[in-house]
Write an enzyme that holds these catalytic residues in place. Structure first.
Site, short mmCIF file in Angstrom:
data_model
loop_
_atom_site.label_atom_id
_atom_site.label_comp_id
_atom_site.label_asym_id
_atom_site.label_seq_id
_atom_site.Cartn_x
_atom_site.Cartn_y
_atom_site.Cartn_z
N CYS A 112 0.82 -1.21 0.00
CA CYS A 112 0.00 0.00 0.00
C CYS A 112 0.86 1.27 0.00
O CYS A 112 1.73 1.43 -0.83
CB CYS A 112 -0.95 -0.07 1.20
SG CYS A 112 -2.36 1.04 1.14
N HIS A 113 0.62 2.18 0.94
CA HIS A 113 1.34 3.45 1.01
C HIS A 113 2.73 3.33 1.64
O HIS A 113 3.46 4.31 1.69
CB HIS A 113 0.52 4.48 1.80
CG HIS A 113 -0.65 5.00 1.04
ND1 HIS A 113 -1.84 4.32 0.96
CD2 HIS A 113 -0.81 6.14 0.31
CE1 HIS A 113 -2.69 5.01 0.22
NE2 HIS A 113 -2.09 6.12 -0.19
N GLY A 114 3.10 2.13 2.10
CA GLY A 114 4.45 1.92 2.60
C GLY A 114 5.49 2.19 1.52
O GLY A 114 6.64 2.50 1.80
N GLY A 115 5.08 2.08 0.26
CA GLY A 115 5.99 2.27 -0.86
C GLY A 115 6.56 3.67 -0.98
O GLY A 115 7.61 3.86 -1.60
#
Length: 178
Positions: A112-115
């Site tokens: 998800c937004h960890g990228g």
């Protein structure tokens, strides 16, 4: 045969705003396979998880980022959550911690937004990966090939888009650790 991690320590880097399922489900998969997940955060104490936009549970931090040494871990997992990804990518210590896993060739799982943290660490150019769809322009601008798939494995990097992808994500992370 199920993956057995034989006590391997796996760092989970997260802070307030982490998507609870994206922390808990891979954590359970690693723990159930004999690994030792450890929650690393920007400071000690507890972090506040979220279920999308609603408050979830709190989680106790195992190690403050200043006390965490990447050499002590076999792999890294970066859960998502919009606030989590943004707070972590804004912390130079966290970015350096993440980059060290790529430098040493260790497995990294990101969902998800960890990228966002990968972009900040400068480790996505030339890679194929996925994320929450709203990040695709960010990844493309950073030189990555973004694809819309449940899970993508590029070398030692495993990426997924969202909580619905967690079973495939967790399985791919465990495969990298086998």
């Amino acid at each position: 045969m199920a993956t057995q991690l034989n006590g391997a320590r796996i760092a989970f880097l997260a802070t307030d705003g982490v998507e609870q399922a994206e922390l808990d489900q891979p954590w359970a998969a690693i723990s159930d396979s004999g690994g030792q997940p450890e929650l690393i955060s920007l400071s000690g104490g507890k972090i506040q998880a979220f279920n999308h936009l609603d408050h979830g549970d709190t989680r106790s931090v195992d190690r403050d980022l200043d006390a965490a040494n990447p050499d002590d871990y076999a792999a890294l997992v970066l859960p998502g959550g919009v606030a989590n990804g943004d707070f972590v990518r804004a912390d130079e210590r966290a970015v350096s911690f993440v980059k060290s896993f790529f430098t040493s060739g260790k497995p990294v799982g990101v969902i998800c937004h960890g990228g966002w943290v990968l972009i900040e660490a400068g480790v996505v150019e030339g890679r194929t990966l996925t994320s929450w769809p709203s990040l695709q322009t960010d990844f493309r601008n950073a030189g990555a090939e973004w694809v819309d798939r449940e899970v993508v494995v590029d070398g030692k990097l495993v990426t997924s888009r969202k909580p619905d992808d967690l079973p495939a994500f967790s399985a791919a992370v465990l495969e990298q650790l086998a």
